[in-house]
Design a protein around this motif. Structure first.
Motif, short mmCIF file in Angstrom:
data_model
loop_
_atom_site.label_atom_id
_atom_site.label_comp_id
_atom_site.label_asym_id
_atom_site.label_seq_id
_atom_site.Cartn_x
_atom_site.Cartn_y
_atom_site.Cartn_z
N LYS A 178 6.27 6.45 -2.91
CA LYS A 178 7.28 6.03 -3.83
C LYS A 178 7.38 6.69 -4.97
O LYS A 178 7.36 6.25 -6.25
CB LYS A 178 7.58 4.52 -4.07
CG LYS A 178 8.00 3.68 -2.93
CD LYS A 178 8.74 2.49 -2.86
CE LYS A 178 8.98 1.71 -1.79
NZ LYS A 178 9.83 2.32 -0.96
N ASN A 179 6.97 8.18 -4.85
CA ASN A 179 7.01 9.04 -5.98
C ASN A 179 7.34 10.39 -5.68
O ASN A 179 7.78 10.63 -4.64
CB ASN A 179 5.53 9.05 -6.30
CG ASN A 179 4.47 9.49 -5.63
OD1 ASN A 179 4.89 10.00 -4.46
ND2 ASN A 179 3.28 8.86 -5.37
N ASP A 202 12.25 4.97 -8.44
CA ASP A 202 11.69 4.20 -7.10
C ASP A 202 11.67 2.68 -7.68
O ASP A 202 11.36 2.44 -8.93
CB ASP A 202 10.59 4.77 -6.59
CG ASP A 202 10.89 6.03 -5.86
OD1 ASP A 202 11.59 5.63 -4.92
OD2 ASP A 202 10.31 7.02 -6.20
N ASP A 203 11.63 1.78 -6.85
CA ASP A 203 11.37 0.31 -6.85
C ASP A 203 9.77 0.23 -6.92
O ASP A 203 9.08 -0.13 -5.76
CB ASP A 203 11.97 -0.53 -5.84
CG ASP A 203 11.51 -1.84 -5.68
OD1 ASP A 203 11.44 -2.43 -6.98
OD2 ASP A 203 11.76 -2.78 -4.92
N LYS A 204 9.41 0.56 -7.98
CA LYS A 204 7.92 0.50 -8.11
C LYS A 204 7.42 0.07 -9.43
O LYS A 204 8.06 0.83 -10.59
CB LYS A 204 7.16 1.79 -7.89
CG LYS A 204 5.82 2.02 -8.01
CD LYS A 204 5.22 3.30 -7.50
CE LYS A 204 3.85 3.53 -7.24
NZ LYS A 204 3.51 4.81 -6.79
N ALA A 205 6.75 -0.89 -9.56
CA ALA A 205 6.46 -1.48 -11.11
C ALA A 205 4.87 -1.45 -11.10
O ALA A 205 4.14 -1.68 -10.24
CB ALA A 205 6.83 -2.94 -11.31
N ASN A 206 4.46 -0.96 -12.32
CA ASN A 206 2.87 -1.15 -12.62
C ASN A 206 2.65 -1.90 -13.84
O ASN A 206 3.29 -1.87 -14.82
CB ASN A 206 2.39 0.34 -13.00
CG ASN A 206 2.12 1.21 -11.71
OD1 ASN A 206 1.59 1.06 -11.14
ND2 ASN A 206 2.69 2.52 -11.96
N GLU A 251 0.82 -1.15 -0.13
CA GLU A 251 0.05 0.09 -0.02
C GLU A 251 0.84 1.19 0.02
O GLU A 251 0.56 2.32 -0.69
CB GLU A 251 -0.78 -0.01 1.18
CG GLU A 251 -1.91 1.20 1.36
CD GLU A 251 -2.76 1.21 2.41
OE1 GLU A 251 -3.43 2.26 2.51
OE2 GLU A 251 -2.71 0.27 3.17
N GLU A 252 1.96 1.00 0.77
CA GLU A 252 2.90 2.43 0.82
C GLU A 252 3.62 2.58 -0.69
O GLU A 252 3.77 3.77 -0.96
CB GLU A 252 3.94 1.97 1.78
CG GLU A 252 4.88 3.33 2.32
CD GLU A 252 5.94 3.63 1.46
OE1 GLU A 252 6.35 4.62 1.07
OE2 GLU A 252 6.51 2.56 0.60
#
Length: 955
Positions: free
Chosen positions: A195-196, A780-784, A189-190
């Motif tokens: 992470k943006n 960031d370590d974030k994938a969509n 959720e965080e």
């Protein structure tokens, strides 16, 4: 709390990140004309000036200190809203508990005394309550709120609702295994909400915005290292200390027997006990700070240049008549200042991309005057000065009498609407009022008292009082100035001395505001009416269809769902599909530009002022396949709505200033769009969904430069030139006989050419085949991830039901797998979309956010769940959940004007029989494990699967 007025846009996203629903502040409505107003009885007036409490709500307190609010309300029928409100938020966490107020909220859905593990969610889904859409909760700084909407026509389900609330209030299990499973969900959720650039900027700016108070260090989402490592004892300690009846309230509003509900509350909550030697709840606040604090913050991915000036004041809670009168003044002040900001944006070269200034609640026992401006990257100084000059103009010269009168009329109209709808008000609206009463002590006098108070006291507010308000709110003490921008423009941003100089000198040389008004009517006289040439009635649906001599068709459905509302949608086939490629950009802008350019001889500013005392909104639109007029208005403003409709079709206004202003602003917004990973990803998605057709993708500076107002205006005129192709649907509070003269005059008289045009099929849909599009953008370590299945479709009621069932089954299974089992994604979402026009097509999209390392694993898990359905179909249990949810949803929607408007309009556009909605619930029985298996095999075809993935930039 609605932080949008007072905290920066960057800070806002993270502050409410931990919640799954935004808290809201009760909106105080404006006021009505003095006609037909009921008198105020002496018994309603309180001698000491304290506001009375609405007699329609029962308020009580159990011996253990738990407060309850109960109100009978029949909107919607056979439904109730049950809330558990806790004066417990992240502000109460100690250093080792940061994030555990929010984590506690999560654990309430993962096992309680009477509902172990996932039994609670499973039980409610079987009862027709959707997790997330209906069943939900949020955690903020100062409160945690659980919401449970329930049917009341099932006594067992309704009464169990109070057991569920009691379990949340005092009997959460905190199973260590469930805690460990939920850690990943909360961290995801965080990742989803943070992470943006917004998160990184908020970390820089919140200490300044919140005066280095405890609030700046207690964001609800908490700290990642604590979320990963806290012990069960730590979270149990937080729950034991703060989840206690003397800090809790139960709110029940709905279609039920009040005495029975009171007995249920006493039976379920009286056994809750406060801890021995309980801790006093600390009363935290944002302390005042002398002078001005300036914070300059930048981020590599932030696409805007913006400034915000926040001047903090002690919180004022409305408990007395004097407080209510001050609320009225604040509403008038915000309205007038907002109107002036709107006028600045109607210039040919607006000085900013967005600006707003207002006074309202903040947090930490603070209110604030907040002025925010999103500036033009190449002239930020002018943007800041233009906004602050308008604020200073109000402070120095005040408002004009004509502005003041319009504001009062607008306030009266809003309050009148609320009063007329007093017996048709949604239960959730009352819940929000009672929530604020419990949390802040805000008075709840009820709409009858507020209406009468507005009527009796609006004229007691003087222009001098209003003109003194800006001086009270605006100062250089307890002030925070925040400047944010892209890291690449860091050298172009002002330093502390410079930004303060811009603010201080913004008002140099300003003159008093001149109010440009007109006393002319919208139309001098009504046009010669057309004639009704045919009439048909559908007694089953309660509709009447008229055809006029000019070919226009009107479908009317009178309802009693709202007392003061009529909805309108008029449409004809065609849309931008009929524009050539060369003219498309101009055509795509036509409706939005014309719709904000005024009408006939009146510019937009004049039109807004003319309509200030009306409850009416009418606007034109043009989609790919249709053009039309939509609106909402009070029955008393029917003629104004009809006049606006007539004029938008026959006398649209061409305004070069509005055109140029919009073009300039859009170009400025595009300047840094490629800095934002989400925007870059969305561009690729748009390309995939449109089959790489430029019409389905965002505009470019080059295309905007090639567009022209002449082409846009000509296209608009052409689209609305032929009335014979139009169908108008009206739904709401009206007598179909009494409104006919208005329809004859303003719709029956519209010009027609009988061209009988229709739309073109431009084949704007995903290309066939299996392929992957990967976008590398972001740090960031974030994938969509989006998995998009698509193909041809046979559009009909039975197929649509099967597609809806497949969507819900996938939502259930992928939530169970990706969230609960894998702990890999917070909120996987599945959306099935099907259309008949311009070609019968479908898409099924699976979307989720996750860690970069988990992309392949979670895609494989999603496809594995899909394959299971293809092999054996959905389980009967999941099908029963879909049927219950869809049946409950349909029952509610059939009591809503907006749903009927959509149903009747789509039936007309798709040439369907609208009566089939009446058998929709019965048709749900056609869904079986075999039909879900067949649908999965047919629609989730791996040979037509587009995978669109956003990954961080490669290092």
């Amino acid at each position: 709390m609605n932080f949008n007025r007072t905290l920066s846009v960057a800070a806002l996203a993270l502050i409410i990140a931990a919640g799954t629903a935004n808290a809201q502040v009760k909106k105080r409505a404006p006021q009505p004309s003095p006609r037909n107003k009921p008198g105020i009885s002496r018994s309603q007036l309180v001698a000491d000036g304290a506001l009375p409490t609405d007699k329609n709500v029962v308020i009580g307190k159990l011996p253990n200190g738990l407060t309850y609010y109960i109100r009978h309300n029949e909107q919607p029928q056979n439904r109730a809203e049950l809330y558990l409100v806790n004066k417990v938020g992240s502000i109460l966490e100690d250093d080792k508990q940061q994030g555990l107020a929010h984590f506690t909220e999560h654990m309430a859905f993962n096992g309680t005394r009477d509902f172990p593990k996932n039994a609670l969610v499973n039980y409610l889904q079987k009862s027709g309550i959707r997790f997330g859409a209906d069943l939900n909760a949020y955690t903020s700084f100062d409160e945690t709120v659980y919401q449970l909407p329930l049917p009341t026509d099932s006594a067992a389900v309704f009464e169990n609702g109070f057991k569920i609330l009691a379990n949340w209030a005092g009997y959460v299990s905190f199973d260590p295994a469930e805690i460990d499973k939920e850690r990943g969900v909360v961290l995801e959720e965080e990742r989803l909400r943070g992470k943006n650039a917004q998160e990184r900027l908020s970390q820089q700016t919140l200490p300044a915005l919140l005066n280095n108070s405890r609030y700046a260090n207690r964001l609800p989402i908490g700290k990642e290292d604590i979320l990963k490592s806290f012990t069960p004892e730590t979270i149990k300690s937080f729950y034991h200390d703060w989840y206690r009846p003397d800090l809790q309230a139960v709110i029940a509003v709905g279609d039920f027997d009040v005495k029975r509900v009171e007995a249920l509350i006493k039976a379920n909550f009286s056994g809750l006990q406060n801890p021995t030697n309980e801790k006093p709840r600390p009363d935290y606040a944002v302390p005042p700070m002398p002078g001005t604090v300036v914070k300059i913050a930048t981020d590599k991915e932030f696409p805007y240049t913006m400034a915000q000036i926040i001047i903090k004041h002690p919180q004022r809670v409305s408990k007395t008549e004097a407080g209510l009168l001050q609320d009225m003044r604040v509403n008038l002040f915000n309205y007038m200042l907002g109107q002036r900001m709107n006028e600045l944006q109607q210039r040919p070269d607006p000085p900013f991309l967005y600006a707003r200034a207002s006074y309202g609640p903040m947090l930490g026992k603070m209110d604030a005057f907040s002025a925010v401006v999103v500036g033009k990257p190449d002239n930020f100084e002018n943007s800041v000065k233009a906004m602050m000059a308008e604020v200073e103009r109000a402070r120095k010269f005040g408002f004009t009498l004509t502005e003041f009168e319009r504001a009062r009329q607008a306030a009266l109209v809003g309050m009148q609407n609320s009063f007329y709808e007093r017996n048709k008000t949604n239960s959730a609206n009352y819940v929000r009022e009672y929530q604020q009463n419990f949390l802040k002590g805000e008075a709840i006098p009820g709409i009858e008292f507020e209406y009468n108070y507005y009527i009796s006291n609006m004229n007691k507010i003087s222009l001098d009082e209003m003109n003194a308000m800006a001086g009270k709110y605006i100062s250089d003490q307890n002030r925070t100035v925040v400047v944010q921008g892209p890291e690449k423009d860091k050298d172009k941003l002002p330093d502390e001395k410079t930004i303060l100089s811009w603010i201080a000198t913004a008002g140099n040389g300003i003159t008093a505001y001149v109010d440009n008004v007109t006393s002319k009517p919208l139309m001098e006289k009504a046009p010669a009416p057309g004639k009704i040439v045919s009439e048909t009635q559908d007694s089953t649906m309660g509709t009447t269809a008229l055809t006029f001599s000019n070919g226009i068709k009107v479908i009317m459905k009178p309802t009693e769902f709202k007392n003061d509302q009529i909805l309108l949608n008029g449409f004809a086939p065609g849309g931008t599909s009929l524009a050539s490629d060369n003219d498309y950009t101009s055509a795509s802008l036509a409706a939005s530009i014309i719709g904000s350019s005024g009408i006939s001889e009146f510019n937009q500013g004049q039109l807004d002022k003319m309509l200030a005392d009306k409850n009416v909104s009418i606007s034109p639109y043009i989609t790919e396949t249709t053009q039309g007029i939509r609106g909402v208005f009070s029955p008393r403003d029917l003629e104004t709505a009809m006049q606006l409709t007539y004029l938008y079709i026959t006398q649209p206004r061409k305004d070069q200033d509005i055109w140029q202003g919009n073009i300039n602003q859009t170009k400025a917004l595009l300047a840094n769009r490629n800095l934002d990973p989400g925007s870059v990803y969305q561009d690729t998605l748009s390309a995939v969904l449109s089959g790489n057709n430029f019409r389905g993708m965002p505009s470019t500076v080059a295309r905007l430069s090639g567009a022209s107002l002449d082409k846009a205006y000509s296209f608009y005129k052409d689209r609305f030139a032929d009335a014979s192709n139009f169908t108008f649907v009206l739904v709401g509070s009206f007598d179909p006989i009494l409104i006919r003269p208005m329809l004859e005059a303003y719709l029956g008289s519209l010009p027609s050419t009988n061209k009988k045009e229709t739309f073109r099929n431009l084949k704007m849909y995903p290309l066939p085949g299996a392929y992957t599009k990967t976008v590398n953008k972001g740090i960031d370590d974030k994938a969509n991830v989006q998995l998009i299945f698509s193909g041809p479709y046979m559009y009909n009621e039975m197929n649509n039901i099967q597609m809806d069932a497949l969507e819900e089954v996938l939502n259930i299974k992928l939530t169970e797998r990706l969230r609960e089992q894998e702990s890999g994604s917070y909120a996987p979402g599945i959306k099935a979309n099907y259309v008949k026009n311009p070609e019968s097509r479908y898409t099924v999209t699976i979307a989720f956010t996750c860690a970069t390392a988990n992309v392949d694993k979670l895609i494989a898990a999603a496809l594995e769940e899909i394959n299971k359905i293809k092999q054996t179909g959905a389980t009967q249990a999941d099908i029963d959940k879909f049927k219950a949810e869809e049946a409950r949803s349909t029952q509610v929607q059939l009591k809503q004007n907006v749903a009927w408007l959509g149903l009747l309009a789509s039936s007309a556009q798709n040439n369907e029989n609208p009566d089939q909605i009446l058998s929709h619930v019965k048709n749900l029985d056609t869904v079986t494990p075999q039909t879900t298996k067949d649908a999965a095999v047919k629609y989730l075809n791996m040979t037509n699967l587009a995978r669109v993935i956003l990954l961080p930039e490669k290092k």
